[in-house]
Design a protein around this motif. Structure first.
Motif, PDB file in Angstrom:
ATOM      1  N   ALA A 104       0.871  -1.553   0.005  1.00 19.54           N
ATOM      2  CA  ALA A 104       0.429   0.071   0.187  1.00 19.54           C
ATOM      3  C   ALA A 104       1.297   1.500   0.090  1.00 19.54           C
ATOM      4  O   ALA A 104       0.664   1.840  -0.483  1.00 19.54           O
ATOM      5  N   ARG A 105       2.162   1.556   0.591  1.00 18.66           N
ATOM      6  CA  ARG A 105       3.052   1.830   0.894  1.00 18.66           C
ATOM      7  C   ARG A 105       3.382   2.237  -0.298  1.00 18.66           C
ATOM      8  O   ARG A 105       3.987   3.919  -0.643  1.00 18.66           O
ATOM      9  N   ALA A 108       0.869   4.385  -2.969  1.00 17.40           N
ATOM     10  CA  ALA A 108       1.145   6.143  -2.973  1.00 17.40           C
ATOM     11  C   ALA A 108       2.348   6.595  -2.853  1.00 17.40           C
ATOM     12  O   ALA A 108       2.831   8.037  -3.777  1.00 17.40           O
ATOM     13  N   TRP A 279      -1.740   8.439   0.306  1.00 20.69           N
ATOM     14  CA  TRP A 279      -0.820   8.756   0.809  1.00 20.69           C
ATOM     15  C   TRP A 279      -2.242   8.424   2.594  1.00 20.69           C
ATOM     16  O   TRP A 279      -1.928   8.090   3.391  1.00 20.69           O
ATOM     17  N   VAL A 282      -3.645   4.950   2.994  1.00 17.97           N
ATOM     18  CA  VAL A 282      -1.987   3.256   3.804  1.00 17.97           C
ATOM     19  C   VAL A 282      -2.543   4.516   5.147  1.00 17.97           C
ATOM     20  O   VAL A 282      -2.569   2.971   5.398  1.00 17.97           O
TER      21      VAL A 282
END
Length: 433
Positions: A104-105, A108, A279, A282
């Motif tokens: 997920a990061r 982003a 972001w 996240v």
């Protein structure tokens, strides 16, 4: 491209092919994504990555030295083939090379990578055109393509072939048929003659729809639960956002009579806001279900579209339109990555490339049809003598309908939060913004 195309059209002529400079890239990327996905499942991501870079570079060279608009369109199609291959390979690399808690990061981070090119690209292309001519906008990018290859290729080679038995592959001919059918549909949506438009639309559906059904997971067009609903939701999401985004500049400059600089604030605001939303998902993904994030994102997109419609009323300040579309950008950032992560969880091991290609396919078609249907609303309005404000309102309404349908389909999305993906998903695919 948007910045330099008026200058290109003056030099090369062929104004009737102006729209195809953009459509050819999009349709080429559709074929490239399918070809790269099946190649990555078969032999690993390195070879399709190299092929994508080579095709993109050759397309840049063809466009840079194009003697006519038709050759420029051909160069853009080659660029699309390469551009479709490279993201598909990136998705496979993320799924096979990163642990679950970093994906997920990483999505982003990749969304953030769009910000600087989005802000500086139009300015730099205008400056390069003024100093050296528009051809150097294409040719000057070729060294960057080589640098990208040198940076990424060693890691892609290290990933190697996927483990397990080869999965059933997409047929490349189906990708070509889908692209051809999409081209006919887009031509039909922009045709001014009703009979020609009807013939093109029917022909596009006849050529493209059967092939599309074979390319997408079974049950996608019927919104079956699981991966099919995820793929369909992604297409509706891009239809809704880009179906509105395509007409923001037109609304602010032509309907509301403000400067291009003011319109650029709305586009820049949504670009930055998309990254903020990426972001934010996240952080929220640690506690929220993925489909709740998608609902929130779609809701913000609907608010943004409603704000654009409201800005068309007399006396409403233009800052309201800028704020509205910035809100929609946050919504897109919130909703886009969770659909990618859901696809990661739902895709079968060893079929990462196939799932990636399906997601890219839905992405491209949603964008193309969203802008195409909105453009058709403008053509229909002009033929019927509507005001431009009324025609744009219809275009925004069509984008809003897609968002509402996507909201209704969230009940069919997997009931698994981003942070609670199963351990077995370790070798599955992620996608990017």
């Amino acid at each position: 491209m948007i910045t330099i195309m008026p200058r290109v059209a003056r030099d090369l002529g062929g104004l009737n092919l102006y729209g195809w400079v953009f459509s050819a890239f999009m349709l080429g990327s559709l074929v490239g994504a399918v070809a790269a996905g099946r190649a990555a499942d078969r032999g690993g991501p390195a070879r399709p990555f190299i092929a994508g870079l080579v095709l993109f570079g050759v397309g840049l060279a063809v466009a840079g030295f194009a003697p006519s608009m038709a050759v420029l369109v051909a160069g853009r199609a080659l660029q699309g083939l390469g551009a479709g291959a490279v993201p598909a390979v990136s998705y496979v690399a993320i799924g096979r090379g990163l642990p679950e808690d970093l994906r997920a990061r990483m999505l982003a981070v990749l969304s953030t990578a769009w910000v600087l090119p989005g802000l500086l690209g139009p300015v730099l292309s205008a400056e390069v055109t003024d100093l050296f001519g528009w051809r150097w906008v294409f040719v000057g990018l070729i060294p960057l393509v080589a640098v990208a290859g040198l940076l990424a290729l060693p890691a892609l080679i290290a990933l190697g072939r996927p483990a397990g038995q080869p999965a059933p592959e997409h047929r490349l001919l189906d990708a070509v048929r889908t692209a051809a059918g999409s081209g006919l549909l887009l031509s039909g949506l922009s045709a001014r003659n009703p009979l020609s438009a009807l013939a093109l639309l029917i022909g596009g559906l006849a050529v493209g729809l059967p092939a599309l059904r074979r390319l997408l997971p079974e049950g996608t067009l019927a919104a079956h639960r699981g991966l099919p609903a995820v793929i369909l939701s992604r297409g509706l999401l891009t239809f809704a956002f880009f179906g509105g985004d395509a007409f923001v500049t037109l609304t602010i400059t032509t309907v509301l009579h403000h400067s291009t600089a003011v319109a650029s604030l709305a586009i820049t605001g949504s670009t930055l806001a998309w990254t903020v939303g990426a972001w934010l998902q996240v952080r929220l993904g640690k506690k929220w279900e993925g489909r709740d994030l998608i609902r929130l994102g779609l809701g913000l997109i609907l608010i943004g579209i409603a704000g654009l419609v409201l800005s068309l009323r007399p006396g409403v300040p233009v800052g309201e339109a800028v704020a509205a579309w910035t809100c929609a950008g946050v919504g897109m950032g919130l909703a886009y990555a969770p659909t990618s992560l859901m696809m990661l969880v739902e895709a079968s091991a060893g079929r990462e490339g196939r799932a990636s290609a399906s997601l890219n396919l839905s992405d491209v078609l949603g964008t193309a049809l969203g802008t195409g249907v909105g453009g058709a609303a403008l053509v229909a309005g002009a033929n019927r003598g509507w005001s431009l404000a009324s025609a744009v309102t219809v275009a925004f309404a069509l984008a809003a309908i897609a968002a509402i349908v996507a909201l209704a389909l969230t009940q069919r999305l997997p009931l698994r939060g981003v942070a609670r993906a199963t351990p077995e998903a370790g070798n599955k695919l992620a996608s990017t913004g």
